[in-house]
Structure formats: C-alpha cells, structure tokens
Design a protein around this motif. Structure first.
Motif, mmCIF file in Angstrom:
data_model
loop_
_atom_site.group_PDB
_atom_site.id
_atom_site.type_symbol
_atom_site.label_atom_id
_atom_site.label_comp_id
_atom_site.label_asym_id
_atom_site.label_seq_id
_atom_site.Cartn_x
_atom_site.Cartn_y
_atom_site.Cartn_z
ATOM 1 N N LYS A 146 42.974 40.132 33.344
ATOM 2 C CA LYS A 146 41.566 39.957 32.976
ATOM 3 C C LYS A 146 40.709 39.746 34.217
ATOM 4 N N ARG A 147 41.204 38.921 35.143
ATOM 5 C CA ARG A 147 40.458 38.671 36.374
ATOM 6 C C ARG A 147 40.376 39.923 37.244
ATOM 7 N N LEU A 148 41.367 40.801 37.086
ATOM 8 C CA LEU A 148 41.366 42.052 37.847
ATOM 9 C C LEU A 148 40.633 43.161 37.109
ATOM 10 N N GLY A 149 39.826 42.771 36.152
ATOM 11 C CA GLY A 149 38.991 43.733 35.443
ATOM 12 C C GLY A 149 39.715 44.512 34.369
ATOM 13 N N GLY A 150 40.877 44.025 33.932
ATOM 14 C CA GLY A 150 41.633 44.716 32.900
ATOM 15 C C GLY A 150 42.308 45.973 33.386
ATOM 16 N N ASN A 195 44.782 49.739 42.466
ATOM 17 C CA ASN A 195 43.963 50.782 43.058
ATOM 18 C C ASN A 195 42.919 50.135 43.957
ATOM 19 N N ALA A 196 41.962 50.903 44.423
ATOM 20 C CA ALA A 196 40.985 50.381 45.378
ATOM 21 C C ALA A 196 40.194 49.203 44.812
ATOM 22 N N ILE A 197 39.886 49.256 43.512
ATOM 23 C CA ILE A 197 39.107 48.184 42.902
ATOM 24 C C ILE A 197 39.919 46.891 42.797
ATOM 25 N N THR A 198 41.161 46.984 42.325
ATOM 26 C CA THR A 198 41.979 45.774 42.223
ATOM 27 C C THR A 198 42.248 45.183 43.605
ATOM 28 N N GLU A 199 42.435 46.048 44.601
ATOM 29 C CA GLU A 199 42.630 45.562 45.961
ATOM 30 C C GLU A 199 41.384 44.836 46.455
ATOM 31 N N LEU A 200 40.219 45.366 46.113
ATOM 32 C CA LEU A 200 38.973 44.732 46.523
ATOM 33 C C LEU A 200 38.801 43.387 45.825
ATOM 34 N N ILE A 201 39.070 43.333 44.532
ATOM 35 C CA ILE A 201 38.951 42.080 43.781
ATOM 36 C C ILE A 201 39.851 41.008 44.382
ATOM 37 N N THR A 202 41.110 41.396 44.631
ATOM 38 C CA THR A 202 42.066 40.454 45.208
ATOM 39 C C THR A 202 41.628 39.994 46.591
ATOM 40 N N TRP A 203 41.178 40.933 47.415
ATOM 41 C CA TRP A 203 40.759 40.605 48.781
ATOM 42 C C TRP A 203 39.560 39.666 48.782
ATOM 43 N N ALA A 243 36.427 52.309 46.602
ATOM 44 C CA ALA A 243 36.045 51.119 45.852
ATOM 45 C C ALA A 243 34.539 51.106 45.594
ATOM 46 N N ALA A 244 33.764 51.435 46.627
ATOM 47 C CA ALA A 244 32.309 51.449 46.484
ATOM 48 C C ALA A 244 31.866 52.534 45.506
ATOM 49 N N ALA A 245 32.507 53.701 45.588
ATOM 50 C CA ALA A 245 32.151 54.808 44.691
ATOM 51 C C ALA A 245 32.441 54.458 43.242
ATOM 52 N N LYS A 246 33.591 53.823 42.992
ATOM 53 C CA LYS A 246 33.931 53.438 41.620
ATOM 54 C C LYS A 246 32.985 52.355 41.104
#
Length: 246
Positions: A137-141, A146-154, A199-202
């Motif tokens: 849930k915290r990783l956006g489901g 991928n790039a988004i989950t890596e960004l969230i974690t970072w 990540a930015a594009a998504k």
C-alpha cells in the motif's frame, strides 16, 4: 507459509483444503473456510487466519518503512551482518531491535522460519513483501519493482518522506508543478540512482504527461495520502537511521 504453497501472500480454496488434508484435518479445514468465506473464489489472507500474528508483522513492516523505505534487500543486508544468508534467533533479535522494532520478535521469527529449524533465510524474510498489507500500500499498490517503487523507497529511506522531497525541489510552498525533464534532473542531482526520467514520466501521467504537480507527487510517494499542509512534519525532518549511517 505452509498454506501459501504458491508464495503469493494469499491462499486459494483448493490450496487451503489440500494443505488441511495433508495435515489430517480436512473436515476442520472446510469449517474454517466456511466461517471466513461465503464463497470459494476469494482467497484468504494472512490477517484473517491469525490477526494477532498479522498485526505483529504489520508493526514490523511499519518499522521497515520508517527505517529503509520498505527496501527488504537493504534491510536484509543490515540484519545479516555476517553475510551467512540466514539468521539464527539471537542474531535476528539483535538486528530487528537495532531497527527499532519493539514488538514480539519471537512470534515474528517463528512465523518466518519456514523450515522449523530455528533459522530465517533471505527468501523467508522477503516473503514479508508478499504477506504484508502495509508495504504494498505504501508503495502505491505496485506489485513489482520499477522506477516508481524505487523512487518511493529512496525518498522514504534517504530523505525521510515525500514532504521533505518537495522542500528540496522548492515545491513545498512555492512552485506547485515541475516539468518532467526538470524533475528527472533534480532527482538525479539529489542522489536518486534509479531511472529518474522514467519515474518522472510515469508520475506526470496523472497531470497530462508533461509536468507533475506537488499534490500528485506527494500522493504518489505517500501511497495515495493527500497533502494536508505545506509545513514539514517533525517526524519527516530527518532521513532514516540507516540512511544517516550509510
């Protein structure tokens, strides 16, 4: 884990009844299922089978989120200090205590010890990512890395949360949006080692594909939570202890 033979974090009716049959409790297994489900289609989840153990695991998942952004690979490297690819209870206990977990460590260890031999392997530990409800849930489901989950974690691990990123981007109280290319460049400059442009594009898809608003970025990085204030909460002013000690 004995019931979840497909290691998906959920148990289908067929797998549940087969497991109960192997354990010699087939009739009881059907009664349990019928008490929890009115159909045979929707799979069971861990929290339904053992709410107490599931709650304890979610508390640990919250600890992982606050310290390493739910990056299980980084957490394992921190816990497995001797690089053995497994941990005995005393090692596990010391490690999770150092992470800040104050829940029932023995219960957590026993649940992860799939072999029953008194050790937790890396594969056992990574199962947390499948059975926890909080982590995904915290990783956006998003189920896959991928790039988004890596960004969230970072952002969570290195900066302390999405609001701190907005501050560093100058979007906390000033500019309310940023174009894709600028966001990618700023993320890279801040130290993000993943695919910043992807990540930015998504992230921009919500706002039309060319720019990202502060509200969209915050919601994406916080699992859908809306921004309630531009002021930086005290608990998000510092990155995690693992980030500071890296």
């Amino acid at each position: 884990l004995d019931l979840d033979v497909r290691a998906t974090g959920k148990v289908a009716f067929v797998d549940f009844t087969n497991a109960c049959r192997k354990l010699g409790v087939a009739p009881q297994g059907k009664l349990v299922w019928n008490n929890l489900r009115q159909d045979k289609v929707t799979p069971l989840e861990f929290h339904e089978l053992d709410p107490r153990e599931a709650s304890n695991l979610e508390d640990f998942a919250e600890t992982l989120w606050c310290t390493v952004g739910f990056d299980l690979a980084k957490a394992w490297l921190f816990l497995d200090a001797n690089n053995q690819n497994y941990m005995l209870f005393d090692e596990f206990k010391a490690g999770v205590r150092n992470l800040g977990f104050d829940g029932d460590i023995k219960l957590l260890f026993k649940g992860l010890d799939t072999s029953g031999l008194g050790r937790v392997t890396r594969a056992d530990f990574e199962y947390i990512g499948k059975v926890s409800r909080m982590g995904p849930k915290r990783l956006g489901g998003i189920g896959t890395k991928n790039a988004i989950t890596e960004l969230i974690t970072w952002v969570q691990r290195e900066l302390g949360g999405p609001q701190e990123l907005l501050v560093k981007l100058g979007m906390a109280s000033g500019a309310k949006d940023i174009v894709v290319g600028d966001l990618a460049a700023r993320l890279t400059a801040l130290g993000f080692e993943g695919d910043a442009l992807q990540a930015a594009a998504k992230a921009s898809r919500v706002d039309g594909g060319t720019h990202v608003t502060a509200d969209t970025l915050f919601a994406l990085l916080s699992g859908g939570k809306p921004r309630t204030t531009d002021r930086l909460p005290p608990q998000q002013q510092q990155p995690s202890r693992l980030a500071r000690s890296a």
